[in-house]
Design a protein around this motif. Structure first.
Motif, PDB file in Angstrom:
ATOM      1  N   THR A 124      11.514  -6.929  -1.719  1.00  0.00           N
ATOM      2  CA  THR A 124      10.878  -7.229  -0.439  1.00  0.00           C
ATOM      3  C   THR A 124       9.519  -7.896  -0.657  1.00  0.00           C
ATOM      4  N   LEU A 125       8.732  -7.348  -1.577  1.00  0.00           N
ATOM      5  CA  LEU A 125       7.416  -7.920  -1.857  1.00  0.00           C
ATOM      6  C   LEU A 125       7.525  -9.299  -2.502  1.00  0.00           C
ATOM      7  N   SER A 126       8.559  -9.525  -3.312  1.00  0.00           N
ATOM      8  CA  SER A 126       8.729 -10.857  -3.905  1.00  0.00           C
ATOM      9  C   SER A 126       9.101 -11.889  -2.836  1.00  0.00           C
TER      10      SER A 126
ATOM     11  N   THR B 189       0.830  -1.210   0.000  1.00  0.00           N
ATOM     12  CA  THR B 189       0.000   0.000   0.000  1.00  0.00           C
ATOM     13  C   THR B 189       0.859   1.253   0.000  1.00  0.00           C
ATOM     14  N   MET B 190       1.874   1.291   0.867  1.00  0.00           N
ATOM     15  CA  MET B 190       2.757   2.461   0.938  1.00  0.00           C
ATOM     16  C   MET B 190       3.572   2.627  -0.346  1.00  0.00           C
ATOM     17  N   TYR B 191       3.962   1.510  -0.964  1.00  0.00           N
ATOM     18  CA  TYR B 191       4.704   1.583  -2.224  1.00  0.00           C
ATOM     19  C   TYR B 191       3.837   2.187  -3.321  1.00  0.00           C
ATOM     20  N   ILE B 192       2.598   1.747  -3.420  1.00  0.00           N
ATOM     21  CA  ILE B 192       1.684   2.289  -4.435  1.00  0.00           C
ATOM     22  C   ILE B 192       1.436   3.779  -4.186  1.00  0.00           C
ATOM     23  N   ILE B 193       1.222   4.149  -2.913  1.00  0.00           N
ATOM     24  CA  ILE B 193       1.015   5.562  -2.581  1.00  0.00           C
ATOM     25  C   ILE B 193       2.245   6.388  -2.938  1.00  0.00           C
ATOM     26  N   ALA B 194       3.436   5.853  -2.639  1.00  0.00           N
ATOM     27  CA  ALA B 194       4.684   6.572  -2.959  1.00  0.00           C
ATOM     28  C   ALA B 194       4.843   6.753  -4.464  1.00  0.00           C
ATOM     29  N   ILE B 195       4.563   5.706  -5.231  1.00  0.00           N
ATOM     30  CA  ILE B 195       4.687   5.793  -6.697  1.00  0.00           C
ATOM     31  C   ILE B 195       3.715   6.843  -7.252  1.00  0.00           C
ATOM     32  N   PHE B 196       2.445   6.703  -6.903  1.00  0.00           N
ATOM     33  CA  PHE B 196       1.446   7.636  -7.441  1.00  0.00           C
ATOM     34  C   PHE B 196       1.666   9.056  -6.927  1.00  0.00           C
TER      35      PHE B 196
ATOM     36  N   ASP C  19      12.957   9.719  -4.031  1.00  0.00           N
ATOM     37  CA  ASP C  19      12.028   8.857  -3.306  1.00  0.00           C
ATOM     38  C   ASP C  19      11.562   7.701  -4.181  1.00  0.00           C
ATOM     39  N   LEU C  20      11.302   7.965  -5.456  1.00  0.00           N
ATOM     40  CA  LEU C  20      10.909   6.898  -6.381  1.00  0.00           C
ATOM     41  C   LEU C  20      12.013   5.853  -6.524  1.00  0.00           C
ATOM     42  N   VAL C  21      13.246   6.309  -6.688  1.00  0.00           N
ATOM     43  CA  VAL C  21      14.360   5.369  -6.867  1.00  0.00           C
ATOM     44  C   VAL C  21      14.590   4.567  -5.587  1.00  0.00           C
ATOM     45  N   LEU C  22      14.553   5.222  -4.432  1.00  0.00           N
ATOM     46  CA  LEU C  22      14.769   4.512  -3.172  1.00  0.00           C
ATOM     47  C   LEU C  22      13.714   3.437  -2.943  1.00  0.00           C
TER      48      LEU C  22
END
Length: 200
Positions: free
Chosen positions: A84-86, A36-43, A73-76
């Protein structure tokens, strides 16, 4: 026991990432907030970049620095969270030796870049508050580009010697890393000393 710990593992082809040790059964549930946080960060970061690009009134030093911060932030997040998700979803724990070094390079160099951008943003606000009438003549687009270039060069070169030296170190007898990513994998393996928690 000490002899067992000091056996060199000089050239591992892969490392095994354990994820979060002790919580393997809950990895699927732990992945939900991470995803969820990854998707929020990307968008969120793409929205910032899109709005600044589309709106001419936002083409100023403060917003350029904000765009640089969004890119870091996107690259990090992209250098850490997909692996991690995999691990959490597919139990894909292996990571190539070179991929581990690449991940470490991106994490450390972009963290250094992020700190440099925050300093540049502080300088921008200092000039805007203390010299508002000279703001546009002091922080020109050319100066902002030079500051951005200096931040990128500093971040990309300051970490490089550490990683080049780390490739030549002898490694511990195990290739197991009790983390979700390769951030600090070599700090405990110098001189052949292995923490007892890593002993199989």
């Amino acid at each position: 026991m000490s002899e067992y710990n000091t056996t060199d593992f000089t050239s591992p082809s892969t490392f095994i990432l354990l994820g979060i040790p002790g919580l393997e059964a809950a990895h699927v549930w732990i992945s939900i907030p991470f995803c969820t946080m990854y998707i929020i960060a990307i968008f969120g970061n793409f929205i910032i970049l899109f709005i600044v690009k589309r709106e001419p009134s936002l083409h100023g030093p403060m917003y350029y620095f904000l765009c640089m911060l969004a890119v870091t932030d996107l690259v990090l997040s992209t250098s850490i969270l997909p692996k991690t998700l995999s691990i959490f979803w597919f139990n894909s724990r292996e990571i190539n030796f070179s991929a581990c070094f690449t991940q470490m390079y991106f994490i450390h160099s972009f963290l250094v870049m992020e700190s440099g951008i925050l300093v540049a943003m502080a300088l921008d606000r200092y000039v805007a508050i203390c010299n508002p009438l000279r703001y546009s003549t002091t922080l020109t687009n050319i100066l902002v580009a030079k500051i951005g270039l200096a931040v990128v060069l500093r971040g990309s070169t300051i970490v490089l010697p550490y990683l080049l030296l780390a490739r030549q170190w002898p490694y511990c007898r195990t290739n197991i890393i009790p983390h979700t990513h390769c951030e600090q994998i070599f700090s405990n393996c110098v001189n052949g000393e292995l923490p007892t928690t890593w002993i199989l």
